[in-house]
Write an enzyme that holds these catalytic residues in place. Structure first.
Site: not given
Ligand code: NAP
Length: 255
Positions: A147, A160
């Site tokens: 991130s 985080y």
């Molecule tokens: P998201 O849309 O909330 O999706 C989260 C996904 O992770 C869901 O499929 C959830 O499904 C699964 N999940 C949650 N906890 C889990 C666990 N312990 N084991 C396995 N699966 C799990 O999140 P996102 O924003 O796409 O984030 C994905 C990645 O991008 C993360 O590493 C985050 O730190 C990074 N990131 C995001 C942003 C942003 O602005 N969105 C920015 C920088 C980095 P279930 O509920 O079925 O488990």
């Protein structure tokens, strides 16, 4: 990108993407699949896995789903074993799962919160790669999702962010350890309005402020992150390893 304009750089490849039933992980699974890879999607909940597999198959993607809570050792082993049973090899692994259980300042963070952040955001990816490494093909690719908060850990994202800083180091260390047969890179997304980020991007004022902090005047999309992952996984990135690609619309002070 329109489906018929997506390049086919990953035909014959097998990809595991963790936490891939929605958001950035799902976007990456979809793009890798559209580029020709067979994709193994996973997350904690069976119904989410089934739904994601259904959506990918409806787009003509060879998708397979397995429940995997990344901090569960048996789930991780099962993910790797079932993938090998079905596809006989692994070419691409995207470590995408993360948690941000608290917005407390670092010095007020409870020990169980610190443990969870380390366990989900860093340790489980290392342990999954230990299970996966014996099965990785020559020319394989590992991608961590870190991130921009890893470069500037602050405010509600401070602890985080520190775990994401650890992934920057892990990318360098494992690129050295896993080369020359496996490349290891990372993507550092800016703000992408997913469920995970909704506590920040859900406020119209905050969102506008974040958009203005980018040089492109918009937040990122899951497709932006997926395009970067497909590039890093493909032979187009065959001389790139140990690097982190910031995909944040210019929202970063790094030279
Ligand atoms: P998201 O849309 O909330 O999706 C989260 C996904 O992770 C869901 O499929 C959830 O499904 C699964 N999940 C949650 N906890 C889990 C666990 N312990 N084991 C396995 N699966 C799990 O999140 P996102 O924003 O796409 O984030 C994905 C990645 O991008 C993360 O590493 C985050 O730190 C990074 N990131 C995001 C942003 C942003 O602005 N969105 C920015 C920088 C980095 P279930 O509920 O079925 O488990």
């Amino acid at each position: 990108m329109e489906k018929n304009k997506v390049p086919k750089r990953l035909v014959g490849k097998v990809a595991i993407v963790t936490a891939s039933t929605q958001g950035i992980g799902f976007g990456i699974a979809e793009r890798l699949g559209l580029e020709g890879a067979s994709v193994v999607v996973s997350s904690r909940k069976q119904n989410n896995v089934d739904e994601a597999v259904g959506k990918l198959k409806a787009k003509g993607i060879d998708a397979f789903g397995i429940v995997c809570h990344v901090s569960n050792a048996q789930h991780r082993k099962n993910l790797v074993e079932k993938t090998i049973q079905k596809y006989r090899k692994i070419d691409i692994i995207v470590c995408n799962a993360a948690a941000n259980p608290s917005t407390d300042p670092i010095l007020s963070s409870k020990e169980d919160v610190l443990d969870k952040l380390w366990e989900i955001n860093v340790k489980s990816s290392i342990l999954l790669l230990q299970d996966t490494a014996p099965h990785l093909e020559k020319g394989s690719s590992v991608i961590f999702i870190t991130s921009i908060a890893g470069y500037q850990p602050a405010g509600a994202l401070a602890m985080y962010g520190v775990t994401k800083t650890a992934l920057l180091g892990l990318t360098k260390a494992l690129a050295a350890e896993m080369g020359p047969d496996t490349r290891v890179n990372a993507i550092a997304p800016g703000f992408v309005p997913t469920h995970f980020a909704s506590f920040i991007t859900g406020s119209p004022e905050v969102r506008k402020g974040l958009e203005e902090k980018t040089l492109l005047n918009r937040l990122g999309t899951t497709e932006d992150m997926a395009a970067a992952a497909a590039f890093l996984a493909s032979d187009d990135a065959s001389y790139i390893t140990g690097e982190t690609l910031i995909v944040a619309g210019g929202m970063s002070s790094r030279l």
